[in-house]
Design an enzyme around this catalytic site. Sequence first.
Site, PDB file in Angstrom:
ATOM      1  N   HIS A  66       0.844  -1.202   0.000  1.00  0.00           N
ATOM      2  CA  HIS A  66       0.000   0.000   0.000  1.00  0.00           C
ATOM      3  C   HIS A  66       0.877   1.248   0.000  1.00  0.00           C
ATOM      4  CE1 HIS A  66      -2.585   3.151   1.659  1.00  0.00           C
ATOM      5  NE2 HIS A  66      -3.580   2.487   1.104  1.00  0.00           N
TER       6      HIS A  66
ATOM      7  N   ASP B  81     -11.098   1.949  -1.404  1.00  0.00           N
ATOM      8  CA  ASP B  81     -10.317   2.921  -0.637  1.00  0.00           C
ATOM      9  C   ASP B  81     -11.141   3.673   0.407  1.00  0.00           C
ATOM     10  OD1 ASP B  81      -7.874   3.969   0.046  1.00  0.00           O
ATOM     11  OD2 ASP B  81      -7.402   4.646  -1.963  1.00  0.00           O
TER      12      ASP B  81
HETATM   13  C1  1DF Z   1      -5.340   8.927   1.394  1.00  0.00           C
HETATM   14  C2  1DF Z   1      -5.532   8.055   0.332  1.00  0.00           C
HETATM   15  C3  1DF Z   1      -4.861   8.431   2.592  1.00  0.00           C
HETATM   16  C4  1DF Z   1      -5.221   6.724   0.451  1.00  0.00           C
HETATM   17  C5  1DF Z   1      -4.581   7.070   2.721  1.00  0.00           C
HETATM   18  O1  1DF Z   1      -4.063   6.523   3.858  1.00  0.00           O
HETATM   19  C6  1DF Z   1      -4.838   6.205   1.661  1.00  0.00           C
HETATM   20  C7  1DF Z   1      -5.628  10.330   1.265  1.00  0.00           C
HETATM   21  C8  1DF Z   1      -3.587   7.408   4.850  1.00  0.00           C
HETATM   22  O2  1DF Z   1      -6.381  10.705   0.359  1.00  0.00           O
HETATM   23  O3  1DF Z   1      -5.117  11.123   2.071  1.00  0.00           O
HETATM   24  O4  1DF Z   1      -4.741   4.891   1.852  1.00  0.00           O
HETATM   25  N1  1DF Z   1      -5.287   5.920  -0.719  1.00  0.00           N
HETATM   26  O5  1DF Z   1      -4.940   4.727  -0.722  1.00  0.00           O
HETATM   27  O6  1DF Z   1      -5.521   6.490  -1.834  1.00  0.00           O
HETATM   28 MN    MN Z   2      -5.469   3.253   0.424  1.00  0.00          MN
END
Ligand code: 1DF
Ligand code: MN
Length: 357
Positions: A194, A320
């Site tokens: 991730h 997500d």
């Molecule tokens: C965000 C996006 C934050 C994802 C995430 O974990 C995350 C974000 C802190 O938009 O700030 O897992 N993502 O996977 O796109």
């Molecule tokens: Mn994510």
Amino acid sequence: MTETQVLNETGTTLAFSTDYKRIAVEEAWAPQQLLDVYRTELAAGNISDPGFNSLWGYYLGNTERASALSARIVEAGPNRLAAMDAAGVDVQILSLTCPGVQILKTDIARTLAVEANNILKESVDAYPDRFYGLTAIAPQDPEHAAQEIRRGHDNLGFKGVIINSHTQGEYLDDKKFWPIFEAAESLNTPIYLHPNTPSPQMIQPYVESGLDGAVFGFAAETGLHLLRIITSGVFDRFPNLKIVVGHLGEALPYWMWRIDFMHATSVKSRRYEAIKPLKMRPSDYLKRNIWFTTSGMPWAPAVEFVRDVVGTERVMFAWDYPYQWDPQEVAALDALPWSIEEKKEFFQGAAEQVFRL
Ligand code: 1DF
Ligand code: MN
């Protein structure tokens, strides 16, 4: 096609096919304890990583988005299920949110990873037909991490491992981490690589421009990490290792022809000590060892491209939640011009196969 109608929070009626289950595979969760530790460590100024300070400085702040996010992320019960129902998501595979315990000192990281896994198991057990779990680990201690991977698989019934990209600026191609790959491969359990914010060594131009987060920095960091794993020869040593990556492969499928070309050029010229011959082209590992999810990328042209170049059997749905979850997005993917069989593979079959659900 059979359909069920759902009235969602915005008052829109959405129709969802009931010919297949929609399994969302990159769904974030955290125990309140972890957010409390983040808060304490941020306030004390104990963590120097600019990416962590940017990300959790924001999400533990007082804005409307931050408060909503931190309330949703610690919950794995009725509220989450209601959001899933409204969007037509049948199942979530839950994983410890980024950067998990990877930012913490080794002793507390080990303790919190184990605690998080124990707490997650309670939610999964409470809703066994709606939730699965991935095992959180502290890569800071690779032997402990390997042991926790085995405990997660054998005792907790978890379906894979979550690693949130770099661990304090270190990457998994470093051989000291390979006990983690060895454990995952021997159990035939996938690692979900991730995103994390860019490592401290590369974050400055991202953070000064406000591009360190999900807008681009995550992909730059995580695509690099995956490519390092490939070019370092991890998959020659662990040919049956399975890695799942979000955001349609963090751009690597789009780059793969040039990566093959330039990797071969570098091998031939012996320009870099770190670039050695591999048994196959980099793209061959993408098509053998890597699975791709649509987290954050419910965009038909990109989804179609990745299916075309890596194979439909390794591209699957992710939502997500609770970062980028939009009921309309699920419905839009549901409406793609694919046969029922293809949709079933995308929403259900590929996840069942790689995570062995
Ligand atoms: C965000 C996006 C934050 C994802 C995430 O974990 C995350 C974000 C802190 O938009 O700030 O897992 N993502 O996977 O796109
Ligand atoms: Mn994510």
